[in-house]
Design a protein around this motif. Sequence first.
Motif, PDB file in Angstrom:
ATOM      1  N   LEU A   1       0.889  -1.006  -0.101  1.00  0.00           N
ATOM      2  CA  LEU A   1      -0.145  -0.829   0.101  1.00  0.00           C
ATOM      3  C   LEU A   1       0.780   1.139   0.040  1.00  0.00           C
ATOM      4  N   THR A   2       0.208   2.521  -0.571  1.00  0.00           N
ATOM      5  CA  THR A   2       1.075   3.768  -0.892  1.00  0.00           C
ATOM      6  C   THR A   2       0.579   4.264  -0.261  1.00  0.00           C
ATOM      7  N   GLY A   3       1.279   4.887   1.012  1.00  0.00           N
ATOM      8  CA  GLY A   3       0.597   5.933   1.855  1.00  0.00           C
ATOM      9  C   GLY A   3       0.266   7.704   1.104  1.00  0.00           C
ATOM     10  N   ARG A   4      -0.543   7.857   1.895  1.00  0.00           N
ATOM     11  CA  ARG A   4      -0.811   9.806   1.425  1.00  0.00           C
ATOM     12  C   ARG A   4      -0.008  10.481   2.066  1.00  0.00           C
ATOM     13  N   GLU A   5       1.675   9.827   2.532  1.00  0.00           N
ATOM     14  CA  GLU A   5       2.620  10.795   1.881  1.00  0.00           C
ATOM     15  C   GLU A   5       4.069  10.391   1.644  1.00  0.00           C
TER      16      GLU A   5
ATOM     17  N   ILE B   1      26.383  10.862   4.621  1.00  0.00           N
ATOM     18  CA  ILE B   1      26.332  11.724   2.781  1.00  0.00           C
ATOM     19  C   ILE B   1      25.052  12.416   3.062  1.00  0.00           C
ATOM     20  N   LEU B   2      25.035  13.627   2.895  1.00  0.00           N
ATOM     21  CA  LEU B   2      24.042  14.350   2.214  1.00  0.00           C
ATOM     22  C   LEU B   2      23.800  15.673   0.566  1.00  0.00           C
ATOM     23  N   ASN B   3      22.559  14.601   0.235  1.00  0.00           N
ATOM     24  CA  ASN B   3      23.169  15.975  -0.734  1.00  0.00           C
ATOM     25  C   ASN B   3      21.699  16.709  -0.698  1.00  0.00           C
ATOM     26  N   PRO B   4      21.878  18.354  -0.418  1.00  0.00           N
ATOM     27  CA  PRO B   4      20.769  19.142   0.018  1.00  0.00           C
ATOM     28  C   PRO B   4      19.781  19.479  -0.995  1.00  0.00           C
ATOM     29  N   VAL B   5      20.002  19.129  -2.267  1.00  0.00           N
ATOM     30  CA  VAL B   5      19.545  19.174  -3.536  1.00  0.00           C
ATOM     31  C   VAL B   5      18.367  17.787  -3.963  1.00  0.00           C
ATOM     32  N   THR B   6      18.788  16.629  -3.742  1.00  0.00           N
ATOM     33  CA  THR B   6      17.705  15.754  -4.074  1.00  0.00           C
ATOM     34  C   THR B   6      17.689  14.950  -2.589  1.00  0.00           C
ATOM     35  N   LEU B   7      16.994  15.866  -1.491  1.00  0.00           N
ATOM     36  CA  LEU B   7      16.606  15.856  -0.516  1.00  0.00           C
ATOM     37  C   LEU B   7      15.251  15.242  -0.463  1.00  0.00           C
ATOM     38  N   PRO B   8      14.478  14.951   0.319  1.00  0.00           N
ATOM     39  CA  PRO B   8      13.080  13.604   0.161  1.00  0.00           C
ATOM     40  C   PRO B   8      12.125  15.273   0.910  1.00  0.00           C
ATOM     41  N   TYR B   9      11.264  15.322   0.255  1.00  0.00           N
ATOM     42  CA  TYR B   9      10.552  16.584   0.609  1.00  0.00           C
ATOM     43  C   TYR B   9       8.786  16.087   0.339  1.00  0.00           C
ATOM     44  N   ASN B  10       8.123  15.949   1.920  1.00  0.00           N
ATOM     45  CA  ASN B  10       7.404  15.782   2.604  1.00  0.00           C
ATOM     46  C   ASN B  10       6.050  17.338   2.229  1.00  0.00           C
ATOM     47  N   ALA B  11       5.434  17.090   1.303  1.00  0.00           N
ATOM     48  CA  ALA B  11       3.934  18.252   0.781  1.00  0.00           C
ATOM     49  C   ALA B  11       2.767  17.990   1.465  1.00  0.00           C
ATOM     50  N   SER B  12       2.626  16.435   1.762  1.00  0.00           N
ATOM     51  CA  SER B  12       1.362  15.957   2.823  1.00  0.00           C
ATOM     52  C   SER B  12       1.403  17.148   4.024  1.00  0.00           C
ATOM     53  N   PRO B  13       0.014  18.371   4.194  1.00  0.00           N
ATOM     54  CA  PRO B  13      -0.036  18.596   5.637  1.00  0.00           C
ATOM     55  C   PRO B  13      -0.151  17.558   6.206  1.00  0.00           C
ATOM     56  N   PRO B  14       0.072  17.734   7.388  1.00  0.00           N
ATOM     57  CA  PRO B  14      -0.436  16.730   8.725  1.00  0.00           C
ATOM     58  C   PRO B  14      -1.852  16.821   8.985  1.00  0.00           C
ATOM     59  N   PRO B  15      -2.426  15.598   9.663  1.00  0.00           N
ATOM     60  CA  PRO B  15      -3.776  16.293  10.469  1.00  0.00           C
ATOM     61  C   PRO B  15      -3.254  16.348  11.929  1.00  0.00           C
TER      62      PRO B  15
ATOM     63  N   ALA C   1      -0.217  21.975  12.958  1.00  0.00           N
ATOM     64  CA  ALA C   1       1.483  20.504  13.204  1.00  0.00           C
ATOM     65  C   ALA C   1       1.884  21.441  12.191  1.00  0.00           C
ATOM     66  N   PHE C   2       2.986  20.665  11.973  1.00  0.00           N
ATOM     67  CA  PHE C   2       4.018  20.991  10.775  1.00  0.00           C
ATOM     68  C   PHE C   2       4.842  19.756  10.854  1.00  0.00           C
ATOM     69  N   ASN C   3       4.870  19.561   9.717  1.00  0.00           N
ATOM     70  CA  ASN C   3       5.636  18.072   9.197  1.00  0.00           C
ATOM     71  C   ASN C   3       7.505  18.672   9.159  1.00  0.00           C
ATOM     72  N   ARG C   4       8.351  17.629   9.399  1.00  0.00           N
ATOM     73  CA  ARG C   4       9.245  17.359   9.393  1.00  0.00           C
ATOM     74  C   ARG C   4       9.536  18.896   8.123  1.00  0.00           C
ATOM     75  N   ASP C   5       9.330  19.042   6.888  1.00  0.00           N
ATOM     76  CA  ASP C   5       9.593  19.662   6.472  1.00  0.00           C
ATOM     77  C   ASP C   5       8.958  21.472   6.264  1.00  0.00           C
ATOM     78  N   GLY C   6       8.335  21.438   7.643  1.00  0.00           N
ATOM     79  CA  GLY C   6       7.817  23.004   7.904  1.00  0.00           C
ATOM     80  C   GLY C   6       6.641  22.953   6.711  1.00  0.00           C
ATOM     81  N   VAL C   7       5.355  21.846   6.226  1.00  0.00           N
ATOM     82  CA  VAL C   7       4.430  22.128   5.899  1.00  0.00           C
ATOM     83  C   VAL C   7       3.539  22.243   6.962  1.00  0.00           C
ATOM     84  N   ALA C   8       2.452  22.601   6.938  1.00  0.00           N
ATOM     85  CA  ALA C   8       1.249  23.396   8.426  1.00  0.00           C
ATOM     86  C   ALA C   8       0.500  22.442   7.373  1.00  0.00           C
ATOM     87  N   SER C   9      -0.433  21.962   8.910  1.00  0.00           N
ATOM     88  CA  SER C   9      -1.726  21.722   8.535  1.00  0.00           C
ATOM     89  C   SER C   9      -3.163  21.918   8.352  1.00  0.00           C
TER      90      SER C   9
END
Length: 595
Positions: free
Chosen positions: A6-10, A338-352, A432-440
Amino acid sequence: MSLCLLTGREGELWVGTGRGLYCFHDGAVTPLGEPEGLLGTYTYPILQDRAGVIWVGTSEGGLSRIEQGKVTATWGQRPGKSGRPGLPGDDVLALCEDHTGALWLGSSTGLTRKEGNRFTTYRPANGLSGLPVRVIHEEPDGSLLIGAGTTLCRFAGGKFTRMGTNEGYPVPDAQVLFIGRDRDGNLWIGTNRGLVCQRQGRFTLYGVADGLPNPNVKYLYHDSQGILWFGTAGGLVHFANHRFTAITTRQGLFDDNIHVILVDDQDRFWMSSNLGIFTVPRAELTACAEKRQPRVTCRVFGPSDGMRDQEGNGSRQPAGCRAADGSLWFPTTNGIAILNPVTLPYNASPPPVTIERLLADGQSLENLSPVLPVHTQTVEIHYTGLSFILPKQVTFAYQLSGLSQDWQAAGSRRTAYFSGLPPGTYTFRVRAFNRDGVASANVAEVRFSIPAPWYRTRLAYAGYLLLALSLIAEGVRWRLAALRRLALRLEQTVAARTAEIYQQQEALRGQRDEIERKNAEMLESIRYAERIQRALLPRAGQLTTTLTDAFVVYLPRDIVSGDFYRKNAVKPCTLGQGYKAHAVLSSQTCDKIAV
């Protein structure tokens, strides 16, 4: 064996198996350690040379060369587990590439120069001032500055020279943690006893008294605005206009023990610490240091992002590097992160966000009751944000309308505490805000009220008002009566004093009349004496009949005269001295008196 997917909403992937349910999501960190061929877990210095090769030193696995993300060669003290021989030991604590392309290594056994496959090691017997070698820095003139043990020495022309007080170096027995130069050419030396700067040949020592939060200074970064940033064991330090300003956990920094500062193309600072790796925009840090905002917001990376161990390593240089492709390499206690700032995963789903329960004085209220008991002292509100991707990094902000309209940053805390709330109606809101700063998308809220006790009701306040008015009226009446009594006493006092004055005036009049009577009597006696005196004087007609050339002068000063004078051609006749008035008697009388 997977039974369902199953693929979740995030964007996370859920896998159901016979042994349980698993959740997979993209990680921000790529680990590189022993499973990938690195010899040793404790990594220390990381350096990229001019050819783009990454060199890594470890505490027990020697030196490793990494090309295109793969370990291609290793060197140690002897062949076998440590790879190719050549090093004087299996630990590498410092790395430096000089202007000729030679690689210099520092270890617990000495200073080693690697040129191709040839290794040359300098030990204390060769003049090295101490062990271990943790920092190697090449100066513009090609000489090397070396942090060796608790000393600083210079290596030039094949000879070592220890820096001491004779050269002006203020901390000759301090452990050197980093060496670097800023864009203005000033030399900076971080030690465990403060920060040393050499400007125009003069050394200056900065310490806690000058604004440093901790004397252990580990890293230097000079930004594009000309500001110097220092990583210390007590926080991040901003240095501008000859002033140090510390940014610590009290201002929102994730950890105070800063090992390294790397910067990406978006002008974000990336720092490693004992608690993990975190990033903050440089503009936000500058605004906090200049008091234009109170706190900073950090994005944190740890084991949930792919790190095998969150603890970073430092105090050996370089304590991290930015590769040519923009990726950031951090040494840790278990390989490299090792981190690549350009390819960091981004969670655009607002958390309930939801409110779970409300407690009054520790007692849970069913159905989030809007009316709390009278005399409630403490209120607790439990809330949460729903995210399956790094749920521990979901943060919150809340507002309690009725107490304040400001939103309070709560971090990852999921409980709000209020104590001593006055009676009234309140509305608690949280987002609430997810780790990428997206607000509920929604704001969860709950309304509640604290009733006032009987003695704080409107009717009680009306009674208090009437009582106060009555007390005021009685006070005014009493005061007026007191003023009337005072006025009566004053009138009586004035009357008594007036009568006394009248009596004194009458006595003074009597004394005046008596004095006037006495004066009149005395004046009468004096005038009587005057008549006697005038009677003694001869008449003018009498004199002219007797004397052909005679006159009478009688000019008393007041009423009566004093002495009599006689003067003729033969001799004078004097009766007395000292009086201005003169009386002239007959010649015969004066002669008789003179005889």
